[in-house]
Scaffold this active site. Sequence first.
Site, short mmCIF file in Angstrom:
data_model
loop_
_atom_site.label_atom_id
_atom_site.label_comp_id
_atom_site.label_asym_id
_atom_site.label_seq_id
_atom_site.Cartn_x
_atom_site.Cartn_y
_atom_site.Cartn_z
N ASP A 26 15.36 -3.74 8.77
CA ASP A 26 16.12 -2.75 9.55
C ASP A 26 15.33 -1.45 9.50
OD1 ASP A 26 18.00 -1.47 11.06
OD2 ASP A 26 19.73 -2.15 9.92
C1 NOJ Z 1 19.71 0.41 12.53
C2 NOJ Z 1 20.81 -0.59 12.70
O1 NOJ Z 1 21.36 -0.92 11.44
C3 NOJ Z 1 20.39 -1.86 13.40
O2 NOJ Z 1 21.54 -2.60 13.67
C4 NOJ Z 1 19.62 -1.55 14.64
O3 NOJ Z 1 19.29 -2.73 15.32
C5 NOJ Z 1 18.39 -0.75 14.27
N1 NOJ Z 1 18.80 0.49 13.65
C6 NOJ Z 1 17.49 -0.47 15.47
O4 NOJ Z 1 18.05 0.48 16.28
#
Ligand code: NOJ
Length: 748
Positions: A280
Site C-alpha cells: 500500500d
Molecule cells: C491507500 C489506500 O489504503 C489504498 O486502498 C489505495 O489503493 C492506495 N492508497 C492508492 O491510492
Amino acid sequence: MKTKSLIAIGTFSFLMFGCAHQMDQDAKVEERIDALLKQMTLEEKIGQMYQLHSNGNVADYKELIKAGKIGSFLNEINPTTINELQRIAMEESRLKIPILFARDVIHGFKTIFPIPLGQAATWNPLIVEEGGRVAAVEATEVGIRWTFAPMLDVTRDPRWGRIAESLGEDPYLASVLGAAMVKGFQGDDLSEPTSMAACMKHYAGYGFVEGGRDYNTTIIPEVVLREVVLPPFKAAVDAGVATAMSSFNEINGVPSTGNSFLLKKVLRDEWNFKGFVVSDWASVAEMIVHGYCADEKEAAMKAVNAGLDMEMVSPLFSKHLDSLVKEGKVSIKTIDEAVRNILRVKFKLGLFDNPYVKIPQTSKIYADSHLAAAKEAAIQSAVLLKNENHVLPLTEKVKTIAIIGPLADAPSDQLGTWVLDGDKNYTQTPLKAIQAEYGKKLNIIYEQTLGYSRDINTTNFGKAVAAARRADVVLMFLGEESILSGEARCRADINLPGVQSQLVEEVKKAGKPIVLIIMAGRPLTIEKEVNLSDAVLYAWHPGTMGGPAIADLLFGKAVPSGKLPVTFPKTVGQIPIYYNHKNTGRPPHENLQLIGSIPPGAKQLTMGYVSYYLDAGAEPLFPFGYGLSYTTFEYSNLQLSKTDLKKKDEITISCQLKNTGKYEADEIVQLYIRDRVGSLTRPVKELKGFQRIHLKPQESKTVSFTLKTDDLAFWNAELKKVVEPGDFDVWIGPNSKDGLKGSFRVTE
Ligand code: NOJ
C-alpha cells in the site's frame, strides 16, 4: 444416450483442449519472461518493482523510464500522457518493457455505482460483476489497466470509515461478491483492451483495526484469520485475481507488508497465487514507524524477503535493493521471482503487444447502458428497514410532498467515498429525479433546511415544519456527506451528524407521515429516528443514478429488495456486534432487565447473570441480512434430503417461498447453519448460501441449496480444516434472525 455421450466427449475434449491451450500459452509467457530476465540488469529488475505517483509531467520521468527504472505509475489518467510515457518505455528504453498504469477505480470510473457496501446489499453477484465491467470499460478508455479493487476486508466495525469500501461483515458474502467484482474488472480475457487487472486488498486483516480506527493495530488469532479474514482473498485468487495489495496494519506484531506468513506461506504456498503483490502507499517505509524496522534499508530488505513484489510510492526498493543484493542480504532469486510475477501480469494484460491506449471513436463513458446498470444497482442496493401502515410506495392519494434535508440534492455527496473521477455534474439527485418525473402531477415543496449533513444551523427548521404541515407525506433525505466515510474517516460516534436528529423531531411535530431516506457510508445508530418515522429506506451512497433509483422505489416503480450486509447497532457501545458471534456460556434471553427497570437499591443477587448491556440489551437495531419489501413472502415446508450424512455426502435443503403480497418482487433467501458442538466453539449462525428469487404476486417456488460436508468444515486448534461429526442446525430464512429451522447429523 448416444448423442448425450458424444456431446459429453465433445465437451470434455473441448475443455481438455482449452486447458492444454492455456497451459501452452502460460509456458510461452514463462519462456518470454526467462528470456527477458536473462537480459535484465539488476537495476532494470529493481525498476520493475517500483510504482510511482505521476504528477503528469512527462519530463520528470523521461530519464528514469529510459533507464528502465519505473515499472508502474499510479494516478495518471490523461491518455496522451500515458501514451507518451509508454512510448518512452517502448521506444527509448533498452528492453522495451511496458509500464502498467493504475488507479483507484473502486465503484466506478465516471459512472459511479453504489459504494461497495451498498453493492453488497444487493446480494447479487451479477450486479456486482456488471459494476466492475462498466468501471473497466470506462477506465481502460483512458489507459488505466489496473485498479486497486476489490477491497475484501471483512469488518465488524462501522466506526471504521473504510467499511464503506467493504463488502460487509460476512466472509461468505464477501467471497461471492468479491469474486464477482474480480470477474467484472478483468473480463473473460485479461489481454482484451477493456480488461483491467484487479487488485485484492488490503491483504490482510485491515478490517479488524482496533476500535475501528484506521491504520490501527490488529490482533487476530490464526483460526479467526483463516476463518473470517482470509476466505474472500482465497475466493479472489480462485477467481483469477491478477494482483494483491499488502495492508497498512500490523497483524499480531508484524506489518502485513513484511509478513512472510501472509505473503509467502498462505498466498503462494497454499493458494498458488501467480500474480504480484504491491505494497500500500508507502507501507514499506511505514514499517519503520511501526517499529518493525530500524531504517529504510532494513524495511526494503524485510519487505522483499517477506514476498512483496512491488513498492508503491516510497522509493526504498529503488534505493536499497541493489546494495542488499550485493551484500547477500537479498538473493537474486528473490528479485527474479518478484520481477517474474510482475512481468507475468504485464504479459497477461497483453501490454507487450498492445502497450498504447487507443482512444475510441465513440466513448462509452456515461453510456446509457452504463447509467442503466448503475441505476439498477442502486435500486437493488437500497434496504427498506421500516414501512409502517404501507406508507411506501407513495400512492395517487398523495398530492403534496415535502422534500426536506441536506442529501436530497447533493450531487457530490451521494457519490460516496473513493470517487476520484466521477463528475458530479452527471449525478442525478433524488430531488431532480422526483421533480422531473412527478413535478407535473404532484405539488412538491423543497426545503433543504441544512446546508450539509454536519450543519448545526437551525434557522430554517421553522420552514421545514411549515412545509411538512402542508404535505401529505414528508420525505427526509438525511445521512452523511461522502467525506465522512472512507480512508481515515473513522467516527467514534456514528449518529446522524449535526442537528439532523433534532430536525426529525421538529418535523415530527407536523404530524405527517415521515419517510427517512438515509444516504451514508456506514450503518448509523438511528434508533431514535427510526422510531420517529413511518418508513426508512437505507440508500447508502447510491452513486450517479441514486436519484432516479430512489424515485422509482418511493413511487413503487421498483420494489426494495436489498438486505443488510452488516449488522446495525443500536448504539456505538455495542460494537463489535455481528451475527456470526459465539454463544458464550451465558447467552442473553428474551426478558432482559434493562437499566430503567432496576429498582433503586436493588440487591446484587436480584438480577439475571447473562451476557448483555444494561442500557442496550443484546440485540442490534437490525440484524445482518435484514430488509423488507412492499410485498410479503411466506417461507414454508422446509425439507432436508437426508438427516444423516456421512462425511463425503451432500445434503439438499429446500423450502417453499411464496409471494403473498401485491407486488412482483425479489426476495433474497438465505441459508445458515450452526455446528452445535466443536473441538473449538462454533458461531451461532454461519451464512452458507443465498439466492435472489423473483416472484409474481401469489407465485411460489421451491428454493433449494446443496451443501457438501466440506462446506461445514472449520479450522481446528491444529490449524487443519476439518469436518467434525455431530449435530448441525440449518435455517432457510429472510435474514440472520428468522427462518425455518431443521437439523441433521454428520457421522464418520
Ligand atoms: C491507500 C489506500 O489504503 C489504498 O486502498 C489505495 O489503493 C492506495 N492508497 C492508492 O491510492
